[in-house]
Design a protein around this motif. Sequence first.
Motif: not given
Length: 380
Positions: A25-26, A33, A36, A38-39, A299
Motif C-alpha cells: 500500500k505504501n 510511509s 503513514l 498502513l500494514d 492510490r
Amino acid sequence: MLTVAAIHTGALAVNGALPGGNGIKNAAMGGASIALPLDAVAAANNPAGIAFVPTSTTLGLQVFRGQSSANYVLPGNRLANRQTELAPEGGFNWHLNSTVTFGISVSGAGAGSDYGQAALPVPGAGTAKTTLRVAEFIPTVAWKLTPDLALGLGLTLARQQFEADGVIVPAPVPGGLLPISGRGRQTANGVGLRAGLLWKPAADWSLGVNLKSRVRMGRLSGYDQDLLAYSDGRLDVPAQYGVGVAWQATERLTLAADWLRILWGDMKAMKDPNGFAWRNQPVLRFGAAWQLDDRWTVRAGYSRNRSQIDSSRTVQNLLVPSINKEAYTVGLSLRFDPHSELNLGYELNPRTTLTGTGASTGTSLTSKVRMFLLGYHHTF
C-alpha cells in the motif's frame, strides 16, 4: 526464517539498491510511509508506526521487471540485460497491551545485472554479471508514550549474498586490461539499529521521524583480495534518515510526503578511488489514497531522487546500473470483510540514460524498471 535467496534478487534497484517503498500500500503511494503506517511491514519504514497498526499480518510480493543496456568503452560494443525477479516481503504485528506493541517486518534490497557476455573482448574475461541480495529481518518494539505519540526501537538483522564476475581492470602494463576471476557466491551477516517517532498533533495530521544506522556486514570471502580490497571485503548496508507527514484531508482522501536521505557515500566500499563511488542520495516521495467506499481504495504516488552515480563513474558502474531517478505508482485495495484486504500496485521507473563524462566519455548506461505489486493484509 526466509532465506536470503527468497528476498531480493538480481537488479531490484530504484533508489540506488533499495526498492521504492516497503509494504504494497505504501509502495503504491510513491513509497510515502514515514508518517503513514498502513500494514504490518510498517517497522521497515518507521519503527514507531507499528503502534498505530492493529494486530495483523501482511504478506506481499513485488515482481521486478528490469531492462538495461550499455554502450561500453569501445565504439559498437553494446551490452543488453533483461531480468524478471520475485521479491517477497511481510510482517506480523501484535499489541501486547494498550501501550506496547511488538512486530517483525521482513524487507530487503538488491542490485545487479547479467549481460550474458564479456564486457570487453579481453582474453579470459568472464560473463559480465553481478548480484547483490540483502534480506532484512526487523524485530521491533514500540511504546505509546501518550495516545498520540509513539517511540519505536528495532534491530536490523541482515543477511547478504554477493557474486560478481567479468570485472575488468587496468593491467600493470600501460594500456593493458586484466580480467578478475570471479569468487563465486559469498554470504555475510550484519546487525544494525533502528529508531522512530510518530506523533499525531491533531486528529487529521501525523508527523514521523525515521533513523536507521549503518549495518556493518561481515567479510565476503575472497572479494577482500581484489574487487572489495579497499573495504576489506565488506559491503555495508547504508544508514538513512528521514521525515514524513500525512494529512487526512477529507474523510476519504489521505495525502502523504517523505524526505529521505540514504548515506551511500559514507560506506567505505564507496570511498574506493577506483570503485563505484556512490554519493549520498536524497529522495522525495509523495502519495495519495482515495477511499471510494467501504470496500475500494485507489492510490497513486510519485518519487524522485538525485542520482547517486556521478557521470564520470559511468564505466565503473556497468555491473550495477542503478540510475533511475523517478517513479510513478498506482494501486488498488479491495476489502473483502473487516479483517481481510487484497492490495495491488504498479510502479514505473521510466527509461533513463546516464552518459559518461571525463574518464567515462564514450560509455552510457540506460535503464527502465517496472514493478508489479501484490499483497494481502489480515487483521485479527
